[in-house]
Design a protein around this motif. Structure first.
Motif, short mmCIF file in Angstrom:
data_model
loop_
_atom_site.label_atom_id
_atom_site.label_comp_id
_atom_site.label_asym_id
_atom_site.label_seq_id
_atom_site.Cartn_x
_atom_site.Cartn_y
_atom_site.Cartn_z
N GLY A 99 0.84 -1.22 -0.14
CA GLY A 99 -0.07 0.04 0.12
C GLY A 99 0.68 1.32 0.03
N ASN A 100 1.98 1.23 -0.16
CA ASN A 100 2.72 2.57 -0.15
C ASN A 100 2.62 3.27 -1.10
OD1 ASN A 100 4.10 0.65 1.66
ND2 ASN A 100 6.16 0.69 0.54
N GLY A 101 2.42 2.66 -2.33
CA GLY A 101 2.08 3.60 -3.64
C GLY A 101 0.78 4.26 -3.50
N ARG A 102 -0.17 3.59 -3.03
CA ARG A 102 -1.65 4.28 -2.75
C ARG A 102 -1.43 5.37 -1.81
NH1 ARG A 102 -4.47 -1.26 -2.00
NH2 ARG A 102 -2.23 -2.16 -2.42
N TRP A 103 -0.67 5.11 -0.51
CA TRP A 103 -0.49 6.04 0.36
C TRP A 103 0.09 7.26 -0.24
CZ3 TRP A 103 3.45 8.91 2.81
CH2 TRP A 103 3.11 9.26 3.92
N GLY B 263 -0.87 12.85 -3.43
CA GLY B 263 -0.39 13.50 -4.43
C GLY B 263 0.85 13.62 -4.65
N ALA B 264 1.69 12.46 -4.07
CA ALA B 264 3.25 12.28 -4.30
C ALA B 264 3.66 11.25 -5.03
CB ALA B 264 3.84 12.22 -3.07
N MET B 265 4.73 10.99 -5.29
CA MET B 265 5.35 9.96 -6.25
C MET B 265 5.29 8.78 -5.41
SD MET B 265 6.94 11.64 -9.05
CE MET B 265 8.69 10.71 -9.26
N ARG B 266 5.43 7.74 -5.72
CA ARG B 266 5.18 6.53 -5.27
C ARG B 266 6.50 6.34 -4.29
NH1 ARG B 266 2.13 2.36 -7.08
NH2 ARG B 266 3.69 0.66 -6.32
N ILE B 267 7.52 6.73 -4.61
CA ILE B 267 8.95 6.60 -3.82
C ILE B 267 8.62 7.12 -2.48
CG2 ILE B 267 10.34 8.75 -4.78
CD1 ILE B 267 11.71 5.00 -3.97
N PHE B 268 7.93 8.03 -2.42
CA PHE B 268 7.60 9.01 -1.23
C PHE B 268 6.97 8.04 -0.20
CE2 PHE B 268 4.73 11.79 1.31
CZ PHE B 268 5.75 12.75 1.74
N THR C 122 -5.66 -0.87 6.49
CA THR C 122 -4.41 0.11 6.71
C THR C 122 -3.20 -0.07 5.86
OG1 THR C 122 -4.92 -0.01 9.14
CG2 THR C 122 -2.69 0.98 8.77
N LEU C 123 -2.71 1.12 5.42
CA LEU C 123 -1.81 1.33 4.39
C LEU C 123 -0.59 1.00 5.03
CD1 LEU C 123 -3.16 4.05 1.97
CD2 LEU C 123 -3.34 1.69 1.47
N TRP C 124 0.46 0.38 4.52
CA TRP C 124 1.74 0.13 5.14
C TRP C 124 2.50 1.30 5.80
CZ3 TRP C 124 3.76 -3.28 8.23
CH2 TRP C 124 5.00 -3.27 8.24
N PRO C 125 2.29 2.36 5.08
CA PRO C 125 3.19 3.39 5.90
C PRO C 125 2.59 4.09 7.12
CG PRO C 125 3.18 3.94 3.47
CD PRO C 125 2.23 2.69 3.72
N ASP C 126 1.21 3.61 7.22
CA ASP C 126 0.44 4.17 8.69
C ASP C 126 0.50 3.13 9.70
OD1 ASP C 126 -0.52 6.43 7.49
OD2 ASP C 126 -2.17 5.46 6.33
N PHE C 127 1.08 1.77 9.32
CA PHE C 127 1.19 0.71 10.29
C PHE C 127 1.96 0.95 11.27
CE2 PHE C 127 1.57 -3.63 11.87
CZ PHE C 127 0.17 -4.19 11.55
N ARG C 128 1.41 0.93 12.71
CA ARG C 128 2.23 1.15 13.83
C ARG C 128 2.24 0.14 14.85
NH1 ARG C 128 4.09 3.87 10.74
NH2 ARG C 128 4.60 6.04 10.66
N LYS C 129 2.80 -0.04 16.08
CA LYS C 129 2.69 -0.83 16.82
C LYS C 129 1.42 -1.38 17.45
CE LYS C 129 6.99 -0.16 19.37
NZ LYS C 129 7.77 0.44 20.55
N GLU C 130 0.32 -0.34 17.54
CA GLU C 130 -1.02 -0.47 17.94
C GLU C 130 -1.68 -1.37 16.82
OE1 GLU C 130 -1.21 3.55 17.21
OE2 GLU C 130 -3.15 3.49 16.75
N HIS C 131 -1.11 -1.16 15.74
CA HIS C 131 -1.94 -2.20 14.47
C HIS C 131 -1.41 -3.70 14.76
CE1 HIS C 131 -2.27 1.95 12.85
NE2 HIS C 131 -3.16 1.52 12.44
#
Ligand code: IPE
Ligand code: IPE
Ligand code: MG
Length: 238
Positions: A11-15, A20-25, A203-212
């Protein structure tokens, strides 16, 4: 508590697109999730964490994205090695790492050597990995040992075959987490997940935290793992 947790970090690309950013972001912002889950698993006393970081099929992505991912891998290794060592994390890889760029291979080897005596969590990075590739490689090596007379064809069983897999010596994951809501396994650990509990979160991977991570483990702990038996067999009324 599971001994081995595996994660399809998706889910990094969708995040990034949502912002409105590039996938690498999105990939760059995924590093914090890797840190959180590694630290979280270590704190919970989980022995193995396998992260699907780059699949065999991911080589078909645009070159610029692949280059960006490889650069990110090198930079993250350099940045995180100290923390990994302080937390007793042992790094290993599975996959066809000989296909990675030279500097990636060198940095990986260095990180593996630096952490090889650590006694805490084993962090298994799946790089240029796919389940079918792994199984084919194992079959070829086993066939060679049979033809060389080292293994008798009749002696082949699941335990013998597993010795030829990349994950030899590592217990199968009890829990497989996939982020970003996709309902598929995308060629990950095909042999090893035969009886793994699946946990798919939107949840998209960049948002995943310990609570998840805690939520996923809690959900796993509510499951009844029947391994083919009936619920009554597992819970006899006394
Ligand atoms: C996962 O995120 C990271 C890798 C596969 C390397 P994606 O890059 O697949 O993100 P989406 O699925 O396009 O959102
Ligand atoms: C799976 O994610 C591979 C990794 C997480 C490294 P993908 O985003 O590549 O999976 P598909 O292609 O959508 O199934
Ligand atoms: Mg994806």
């Amino acid at each position: 508590m599971p001994q081995h947790v595996a994660v399809i970090m998706d889910g990094n690309g969708r995040w990034a697109k949502k912002k409105g950013a590039m996938r690498i972001f999105g990939h760059r912002n995924a590093v914090q999730a890797v840190r959180d889950v590694t630290e979280g698993c270590g704190e919970l006393g989980i022995k193995y964490l396998t992260l699907y970081a780059f699949s065999t099929e991911n080589w078909n992505r645009p070159k610029a994205e692949i280059d960006g991912l490889m650069e990110l891998l090198v930079n993250t290794l350099k940045q995180e090695i100290k923390t990994l060592s302080e937390n007793q994390v042992r790094l290993v890889t599975i996959g066809e790492t000989s296909h990675l760029p030279g500097d990636c291979q060198a940095n990986l080897q260095w990180a593996i050597d630096q952490t090889k005596n650590n006694s805490g969590l084993t962090l298994i990075l799946a790089l240029s990995y796919s389940g079918r590739w792994e199984i084919m490689k194992a079959v070829k090596a086993l066939a060679k040992d049979v033809s060389d007379g080292k293994v008798a064809a009749d002696a082949i069983n699941e335990a013998v075959f597993e010795n030829y897999l990349q994950t030899s010596g590592i217990p199968d994951p009890e829990l497989l987490i996939r982020t970003s809501g996709e309902m598929r396994v995308s060629n990950f650990l095909l042999w090893q997940i035969a009886y793994t509990e699946l946990y798919i979160t939107p949840t998209l991977w960049p948002d995943f935290r310990k609570e998840h991570l805690y939520e996923a483990i809690w959900a796993y702990q509510q499951r009844e793992r029947r391994f083919g038996k009936t619920s009554e067999q597992l819970n006899p009324v006394s």
